[in-house]
Design a protein around this motif. Structure first.
Motif, PDB file in Angstrom:
ATOM      1  N   HIS A   1     -24.030  -7.508  22.811  1.00 26.89           N
ATOM      2  CA  HIS A   1     -23.839  -8.581  23.775  1.00 26.89           C
ATOM      3  C   HIS A   1     -25.063  -8.686  24.670  1.00 26.89           C
ATOM      4  N   TRP A   2     -25.334  -9.882  25.147  1.00 21.68           N
ATOM      5  CA  TRP A   2     -26.382 -10.068  26.139  1.00 21.68           C
ATOM      6  C   TRP A   2     -25.847  -9.630  27.487  1.00 21.68           C
ATOM      7  N   ARG A   3     -26.679  -8.971  28.245  1.00 22.90           N
ATOM      8  CA  ARG A   3     -26.369  -8.595  29.623  1.00 22.90           C
ATOM      9  C   ARG A   3     -27.497  -9.125  30.491  1.00 22.90           C
TER      10      ARG A   3
ATOM     11  N   GLY B   1     -32.443 -11.053  30.645  1.00 18.89           N
ATOM     12  CA  GLY B   1     -31.362 -10.712  29.719  1.00 18.89           C
ATOM     13  C   GLY B   1     -31.814  -9.658  28.735  1.00 18.89           C
TER      14      GLY B   1
ATOM     15  N   ARG C   1     -30.496  -7.427  25.186  1.00 21.32           N
ATOM     16  CA  ARG C   1     -29.534  -7.200  24.103  1.00 21.32           C
ATOM     17  C   ARG C   1     -30.082  -6.091  23.220  1.00 21.32           C
TER      18      ARG C   1
ATOM     19  N   GLU D   1     -23.524  -2.245  19.000  1.00 21.80           N
ATOM     20  CA  GLU D   1     -22.887  -1.423  20.027  1.00 21.80           C
ATOM     21  C   GLU D   1     -21.767  -0.603  19.406  1.00 21.80           C
TER      22      GLU D   1
ATOM     23  N   ARG E   1     -24.889   1.082  26.072  1.00 22.37           N
ATOM     24  CA  ARG E   1     -24.628   0.003  27.026  1.00 22.37           C
ATOM     25  C   ARG E   1     -24.863   0.465  28.459  1.00 22.37           C
TER      26      ARG E   1
ATOM     27  N   ARG F   1     -27.379  -1.282  31.301  1.00 22.30           N
ATOM     28  CA  ARG F   1     -26.974  -1.621  32.675  1.00 22.30           C
ATOM     29  C   ARG F   1     -27.850  -0.917  33.701  1.00 22.30           C
TER      30      ARG F   1
ATOM     31  N   GLY G   1     -20.258  -1.006  34.586  1.00 24.32           N
ATOM     32  CA  GLY G   1     -20.247  -2.409  34.946  1.00 24.32           C
ATOM     33  C   GLY G   1     -19.041  -3.111  34.367  1.00 24.32           C
TER      34      GLY G   1
ATOM     35  N   GLN H   1     -18.964  -5.166  31.741  1.00 26.48           N
ATOM     36  CA  GLN H   1     -18.921  -5.256  30.284  1.00 26.48           C
ATOM     37  C   GLN H   1     -19.336  -3.977  29.635  1.00 26.48           C
TER      38      GLN H   1
END
Length: 154
Positions: free
Chosen positions: A39-41, A80, A82, A87, A104, A108, A152, A154
């Motif tokens: 996922h993009w964060r 962003g 990814r 993941e 992940r 973050r 976080g 996500q």
């Protein structure tokens, strides 16, 4: 009495069907090619897009794809990230998260540290508890502080 038993049976059948559909849907989602993607964060920083490059050290350490774009409404820049690899999911993800090795969490933490570096010029850290004595009741607080940047939504 029979009406109550019939109602209970209908509820049980409905819940069982719902649970089975949920398990099958999640299993299909895990096995799909999209499940392998990360996922993009994003994080918004209060600097111009030109000031983001070269990327701060925390972002350069990641094996990830990075995008930089102006934030909506002219409110700084969005960064962003990814991960290049997929993941983790399921029990593996839970074990990695508990151990503090979930990729992940690294994303973050890198985004938070990059934001602090870009906006203030340094990476800020939370204050430690006022006592130097290790106690059993202080252990949860120590763990929470140690893992705070990696957690976080996500």
């Amino acid at each position: 009495m029979r009406a109550q038993q019939a109602a209970t049976t209908l509820v049980a059948v409905g819940v069982t069907g719902w649970a089975a559909r949920r398990v099958l849907t999640r299993r299909a989602a895990r096995n799909s090619p999209a499940a392998e993607q990360s996922h993009w964060r994003f994080v918004t920083v209060n600097v111009a897009p030109e000031q983001v490059r070269p990327f701060p050290q925390p972002l350069r350490e990641l094996d990830a794809e990075i995008v930089v774009r102006p934030a909506p409404g002219g409110r700084g820049t969005e960064i962003g990230v990814r991960l290049n690899e997929g993941e983790p999911t399921g029990a593996k993800a839970a074990a990695q998260r508990f151990a503090g090795t979930d990729p992940r969490q690294a994303v973050r933490k890198a985004l938070r540290d990059a934001k602090q570096l870009l906006e203030t010029g340094e990476i800020l850290s939370p204050d430690r508890p006022g006592t130097n004595t290790k106690t059993l009741t202080g252990k949860p607080l120590e763990l929470a502080i140690a893992h705070a940047k990696g957690e976080g939504k996500q």
